[in-house]
Scaffold this active site. Structure first.
Site, short mmCIF file in Angstrom:
data_model
loop_
_atom_site.label_atom_id
_atom_site.label_comp_id
_atom_site.label_asym_id
_atom_site.label_seq_id
_atom_site.Cartn_x
_atom_site.Cartn_y
_atom_site.Cartn_z
N SER A 560 6.13 9.50 12.01
CA SER A 560 6.68 10.29 10.92
C SER A 560 7.31 11.56 11.49
O SER A 560 8.21 11.47 12.33
CB SER A 560 5.60 10.59 9.89
OG SER A 560 6.18 11.01 8.67
N ASP A 643 9.22 0.78 4.53
CA ASP A 643 9.04 2.23 4.61
C ASP A 643 10.22 2.90 3.93
O ASP A 643 11.33 2.92 4.46
CB ASP A 643 8.97 2.65 6.09
CG ASP A 643 8.67 4.13 6.25
OD1 ASP A 643 8.63 4.86 5.24
OD2 ASP A 643 8.47 4.57 7.40
N HIS A 675 5.08 2.92 5.56
CA HIS A 675 5.02 4.04 6.50
C HIS A 675 3.80 3.92 7.41
O HIS A 675 3.71 4.63 8.41
CB HIS A 675 4.97 5.35 5.68
CG HIS A 675 5.44 6.56 6.42
ND1 HIS A 675 6.66 6.65 7.03
CD2 HIS A 675 4.84 7.77 6.62
CE1 HIS A 675 6.81 7.85 7.57
NE2 HIS A 675 5.71 8.54 7.35
#
Length: 698
Positions: A560, A643, A675
């Site tokens: 991320s 995602d 994610h």
């Protein structure tokens, strides 16, 4: 054959098996060399990680003597987890398995008479705390979710999805049942890992009598709003008033572009008799969540953030006093942010958890005797140590029941003793595994950052660490970007697992992480590629001075914002690193702004859209794609197909750029993952590719 010889053979066999499954892996880590025979304990492997039971605290009996907890166990062959409930005395003893049915049970409430009411396959069931036959209480078509029973047990509050807008072609064109098309005229067309099909979770109320549920009433009938919040809200978004005459629910009453650009959730009160809804947090513009009444029902507490659009704002505890009709922020003067809280049994204080200096600890805030007075509430930290308090279950005589983790121990349930200031384990689900694992030492370390500030990092070392040797080292970059990096235990980014494969791992608490004051937390916004990246370089440069760090084998890993950090560092590291691994990282900020779903996050942290000239620095100086000409180091890229926070184009673009520049690179595409990585088999592929890549490149 003696035990050490048997162990040596087993470990060599395990290592060779792992290598055979990863043909590119070079078996050269310290834990797999000719010193293996000296280890008397096993090292943690990806497979062993998935053998751990995942413990959840479900509730306490009314007298505080019994704990009900859940354990989820993963089955490799079936690639699924099975959760069952257990009962154990709080003061210690042997657990008794409470449920055994295939499925997954979660406790709704434990009655004063010892009856446990729980959800199983979407229906309510009950069973005596001491054991006996389970009784199915409801049989409602479509099932129940997020259930809360009224104080008198005669009404039920729950949620279900309701079709409001026919976004999906099958709903819009009933004659085209084999079509699969989505049609949108506004934003909020997808969220997290799901495209919006026009169905919204709504709270329902119904009468409840001996398992018979009356006709449910939709509190938000016809309205395109979510309650519980999407995508992660649950039963904590609902509560009954103490008299049972009204319910409170959390909702962000925004739609379309306004929904995607705002965090302004409010707490609403719905009166059952008048059917009138009142916004009790009117004028409070950020997140308002988790409403809970005091034990005497005279005060209401909730968590509140001040700023609309800022999802990582300081989280405060607010109370509303019915007698004075005054609202008071109990933690406004405190330089920290609250994770979770519960009321004390006497209602005189609130216990809460919060990140502080690299760990999550227990605090208490005393309620003022007169909430109308402009006096500061006394806040006291009541626990301290190298552990996280992951959650508070409830108060018992002389202490609290909590869940706790460390970087080398998965979650278990403990009793925190107020006087002794110690944690005493109640559950010991994973002791047998952890007691047989070689120790991976964890230490704190301070570094001078480039601007002179003190920068804290956690460092974890391999089993049988020998400072006279040299070790490959990993710089771990945390996501969020405002997520705390504490003594948590992850089943993917598992630092114990990394260290057990022979790596030193450093985990800096760089700018942007809570636990070091509100300003430190806020300093990352609009400065993603600035001081936080310099913090990472400061931390690794300092550790690299140690004689046991092999400076020719240093890598960087993260997901991320951590994946973004990997991409940024790949362009500015000036030869420090020999390998990179990025999972769901942001590669091109311009295209990311155009495809991510929670625009409030991008607007706050990046400054706004790329066409606004005030944000030029974000989309140039702080954009990894700007530095692609300097990429020259092997890189592994993980990307989830579902995602929608960091959509697939980010990972594909980074991989394509690396390939066209003839950089050793690999793409691991997980089409059904979001994610995160949730499937056990996929997670093991992830781990094998992760460590296989490091073997190839370090």
């Amino acid at each position: 054959m003696d035990k050490i010889s048997i162990l040596a053979c087993a470990m060599v066999a395990s290592t060779l098996s792992f290598a055979q499954e990863n043909p590119n892996m070079r078996v050269k880590r310290p834990v797999t060399t000719n010193k293996v025979y000296q280890l008397k304990k096993e090292v943690l492997t990806p497979e062993k990680l998935w053998e751990l039971g995942r413990v959840s605290a479900e509730g306490l009996s009314a007298d505080g003597k019994w704990l009900v907890y859940g354990v989820s166990k993963y089955t490799f062959g079936e690639n699924k987890s099975e959760k069952n409930l257990y009962v154990i005395p709080v003061k210690g003893g042997e657990p008794v398995q409470f449920t055994q049915e295939e499925g997954g049970e979660s406790v709704v409430q434990i009655n004063k008479d010892g009856e446990i009411i729980y959800l199983f396959k979407g229906q309510l069931w009950s069973k005596p705390l001491g054991g006996g036959e389970a009784k199915q209480l409801t049989d409602i078509e479509g099932g129940l979710a997020n259930v809360k029973l009224s104080p008198d047990g005669k009404q039920i509050l729950f949620s279900r999805a309701v079709l409001i807008h026919p976004y999906h072609s099958k709903d819009k064109y009933s004659d085209l049942t084999k079509s699969d098309v989505y049609i949108y005229d506004d934003l909020d067309y997808r969220h997290w890992d799901t495209f919006n099909d026009g169905r919204f979770n709504h709270p329902f109320i119904a009468t409840y009598d001996n398992g018979k549920v009356g006709e449910p009433l939709d509190i938000l009938e016809g309205e395109p709003f979510y309650s519980p919040q999407a995508p992660f809200g649950g039963a904590e978004d609902f509560t009954w008033t103490p008299d049972g005459k009204a319910v409170l629910y959390v909702c962000k009453k925004r739609f379309g572009k306004k929904y995607a650009s705002s965090t302004n959730t409010d707490i609403y009160r719905y009166d059952l008799a008048s059917k009138v809804t009142t916004n009790i947090t009117e004028g409070m513009n950020g997140y308002d969540t988790h409403p809970v009444y005091s034990p005497n029902g005279q005060q209401l507490a909730w968590l509140s953030m001040k700023t609309d659009g800022y999802e990582a704002d300081k989280n405060d505890i607010i109370i509303f006093d019915k007698a004075t009709t005054q609202r008071k922020n109990l933690t406004a003067h405190w330089d920290g942010t609250v994770n979770s809280y519960i009321w004390s049994k006497d209602g005189r204080k609130i216990y809460f958890t919060a990140p502080v200096r690299g760990a999550v600890q227990l605090f208490e805030v005393e309620l003022p005797k007169n909430s109308a007075r402009n006096t500061l509430s006394k806040i006291t930290q009541i626990s301290e140590g190298e552990f996280d308090i992951a959650g508070i279950v409830g108060e018992v005589d002389g202490g609290l029941i909590v869940t706790s983790t460390t970087m080398t121990r998965a979650a278990e349930v403990y009793r925190y003793d107020f006087k002794k200031k110690t944690l005493v384990a109640i559950t010991k689900v994973n002791d047998d595994i952890f007691n047989h694992l070689a120790e991976t030492k964890v230490e704190g370390r301070f570094t001078k950052a480039s601007d002179g500030e003190e920068l804290f990092s956690w460092v974890i070392y391999p089993p049988d660490f020998d400072p006279s040797k040299k070790y490959p080292t990993l710089l771990y970059c945390q996501g969020g970007p405002q997520s705390a990096l504490t003594q948590t235990y992850s089943y993917r980014w598992n630092f114990q697992l990394m260290a057990s494969q022979g790596y030193i791992v450093i985990m800096p608490n760089r700018r942007g992480m809570p636990g070091w004051g509100v300003k430190w937390n806020e300093d990352i916004s609009k400065d993603w590629g600035g001081q936080p990246i310099r913090d990472y370089l400061s931390a690794i440069d300092d550790l690299a001075k140690e004689p046991y760090v092999d400076n020719e084998r240093i890598g960087v890993v993260g997901a991320s914002y951590g994946g973004y950090s990997v991409f940024m560092l790949a362009g500015v590291h000036e030869g420090r690193f020999k390998s990179f691994i990025s999972h769901c990282g942001l590669f091109d900020m311009t295209s990311w702004y155009g495809t991510t779903e929670e625009l409030f996050f991008a607007n706050h942290d990046l400054g706004g859209p790329y066409w606004d000239k005030n944000n030029t620095k974000t989309y140039t100086d702080f954009n990894p794609i700007t530095y692609i000409d300097k990429w020259n180091t092997p890189i592994l890229i993980f990307q989830g197909g579902r995602d929608y926070r960091v959509p697939i184009g980010q990972g594909l673009a980074a991989f394509q750029a690396a390939q066209l520049k003839n950089i050793k690179s690999r793409l691991v595409y997980l089409p059904e993952e979001n994610h995160w990585v949730l499937s056990g088999h996929n997670a093991l592929v992830w781990q094998r590719e992760f460590f296989g890549w490091l073997q190839e490149t370090l």
